[in-house]
Design an enzyme around this catalytic site. Structure first.
Site, PDB file in Angstrom:
ATOM      1  N   LYS A 216       0.725  -1.094   0.121  1.00 54.61           N
ATOM      2  CA  LYS A 216       0.043  -0.114   0.136  1.00 54.61           C
ATOM      3  C   LYS A 216       0.916   1.202   0.003  1.00 54.61           C
ATOM      4  CE  LYS A 216      -3.904   2.067   2.350  1.00 54.61           C
ATOM      5  NZ  LYS A 216      -4.744   2.022   3.559  1.00 54.61           N
TER       6      LYS A 216
ATOM      7  N   SER B 201     -10.018   2.530   2.941  1.00 52.73           N
ATOM      8  CA  SER B 201      -9.070   3.211   1.708  1.00 52.73           C
ATOM      9  C   SER B 201      -7.994   2.201   1.316  1.00 52.73           C
ATOM     10  CB  SER B 201      -7.952   3.974   2.808  1.00 52.73           C
ATOM     11  OG  SER B 201      -7.250   3.367   3.726  1.00 52.73           O
TER      12      SER B 201
ATOM     13  N   SER C 167     -10.406   0.171   7.136  1.00 51.54           N
ATOM     14  CA  SER C 167      -9.641   0.282   5.863  1.00 51.54           C
ATOM     15  C   SER C 167      -9.223  -0.934   5.441  1.00 51.54           C
ATOM     16  CB  SER C 167      -8.964   1.651   5.756  1.00 51.54           C
ATOM     17  OG  SER C 167      -9.462   2.802   5.992  1.00 51.54           O
TER      18      SER C 167
END
Length: 494
Positions: A79, A160, A184
């Site tokens: 990420k 997210s 998330s």
């Protein structure tokens, strides 16, 4: 031979060790797959050289008969909230576009030390603020899933960690890192039919992770199944003296301890999670999860978490308050974007840089956070929210006197279409209604796929555990996973 890109972390690790295939074959297969999946927009930066170097190290170790590292030759996605030395790290924001860290985050360092390779940096909601991956400066991530019946509307992969969920679900990588502030990791995992765990706050170091809300942010893995999450989490976790909130505890052998037998365990069903207007399919899946837990030998008990209804409002005071403080460092002076109009003074440079660098959702949360921390409102909002947070944590403490784990839905719906909720922030924030309470309490929680809705989209079940009981959460997740038998995957259209 099975396509190696269909395999998970454990199967790839074991296959490389037994010489069923080489680490280089694995890396090359995933690199090709990533390069052909541009339509999903899951990656901001691709790093094939990193994956190939890790594969070479693994293959050299195999050839030399050396003991292999735990993740030797396994390529993963990172990420783009984790700083990676020498590789651009943006938090999906224009204000950090072009920033190349001279250091490595602790979590990514642990993974490289374990032998993993990096396929690239994954897209996300800007500064991890969002539930649909529509706030990224680098464009929306598209879910690999489609609704049935010929509906081709592009769907949200959750947020997210939407780039992570899409990449794992589309078999672009066997696992990926995520971060979870209010859901998330868990909500995107539920939306895309994969597994994801948020460990106890402090299990994984936050050092080198771009901060959103420091008292909530926690890294965790996203993968095909529970076992792969356990393997990844073992590599990611550990004490870090550079993070004041890091827990100075040994990392358990979670993979070795996996056991789906729930006999002697009590599963709590929080009555307050039966929210108004909950879709019948979500309620039915929850009941199915209860039946699976009974089948695994668990006793079902109803528990009360009376302050649950205040969790979302408290979260959306605390998280923006911390964000407004954390994001003050992005000023155009030291790194990242600098907008300096002719004749501008320092204050004007700050204002223009931040205006151009931050997206609308980030600005919204900075404004909310600055407001609740301002003179005259600090006690009325921020202090009260922290008191509510304490009450929510006490609710969980009382629940643990009656049960070992809690079982709830992960999200109040299946994936929605991109744009469906973008104009209504409150509707978007409600996506986190089931995940936020455990985040406020710092508890380990996991989402595992439980089934499909009427449109053929994945739905997830959430297990919440006691502090530091990741093993129990993983075990309960495996009990559900075995009974759900979830094998559905998106049909390739990208």
């Amino acid at each position: 031979m099975t396509d190696v890109t269909d395999l998970g972390v454990a199967a790839l690790r074991d296959g490389i060790r037994t010489k069923a295939f080489s680490a280089r074959e694995v890396a090359d297969a995933f690199i090709v797959k990533v390069s052909k999946a541009k339509a999903l927009n899951a990656f901001i930066v691709e790093t094939p050289d990193h994956a190939i170097a890790a594969a070479k190290a693994a293959d050299d170790a195999v050839a030399a008969g050396e003991t292999l590292k735990p993740l030797a030759g396994v390529p993963i996605g990172m990420k783009d909230l984790f700083c990676t030395k020498g590789v651009q790290t943006t938090a999906a924001s224009h204000i950090l576009e072009g920033f190349v860290p001279p250091y490595e985050s602790t979590v990514s360092h642990h993974l490289w030390e374990a032998g993993a390779g990096m396929l690239g940096k994954l897209n996300l909601d800007q500064f991890a603020m969002g539930s649909s991956n529509e706030t990224s400066h680098f464009g929306n991530v598209i879910s690999p899933w489609k609704r049935g019946g010929g509906d081709n509307a592009p769907l949200a992969p959750g947020g997210s960690s939407g780039g992570s969920s899409t990449a794992v679900s589309a078999r672009l990588c066997p696992a990926a890192t995520g971060t979870d502030t209010g859901g998330s990791i868990r909500q995107p995992a539920a939306f895309t039919g994969i597994a994801g765990i948020k460990p106890t706050y402090g299990r994984c170091s936050r050092w080198g992770v771009v901060a959103f809300a420091s008292s909530l942010d926690q890294a965790g893995p996203m993968a095909h199944d529970v076992k792969d999450c356990a393997i990844m989490l073992e590599a990611m976790a550990g004490f870090d003296p550079k993070d004041a909130t890091s827990l100075n505890l040994p990392v358990p052998k979670w993979e070795e301890g996996l056991n789906p037998d729930m006999r002697g365990k009590k599963i709590g069903i929080p009555r307050e999670y039966r929210v108004d207007n909950m879709p019948a399919e979500i309620d039915a899946l929850w009941q199915q999860g209860i039946d699976w837990m009974k089948d695994a030998g668990a006793e079902i008990v109803e528990v009360s978490l009376p302050h649950t209804k205040y969790a979302l409002p408290a979260y959306y005071i605390i998280a923006p308050a911390e964000a407004s403080s954390n994001l003050a460092r992005y000023d155009g002076v030291r790194y990242g974007l600098r907008e300096l109009p002719d004749g501008a003074n320092l204050q004007e440079m700050y204002a223009v840089t931040r205006d151009h660098g931050f997206g609308d959702e980030v600005k919204r949360r900075i404004l909310i956070g600055t407001y609740v921390l301002s003179a005259g409102f600090y006690d009325a909002y921020y202090t009260q929210a922290q008191k509510v947070r304490t009450l929510i944590a006490r609710d969980f403490d009382r629940a643990w006197l009656e049960c070992d784990y809690l079982l709830t839905p992960t999200a109040p719906s299946a994936a929605f279409a991109l744009g469906e909720k973008a104009d209504d922030p409150l509707a978007m924030y409600l996506n986190d209604v089931f995940t936020v309470p455990s985040s406020l309490a710092g508890l380990p929680a996991m989402s595992v796929p439980g089934g499909l809705d009427k449109n053929g989209l994945p739905l997830g079940l959430q297990i919440i555990g006691k502090p530091l009981d990741e093993q129990g959460v993983l075990n309960a997740g495996m009990a559900i996973e075995q009974r759900a038998g979830f094998t559905a995957r998106p049909e390739s259209w990208w």
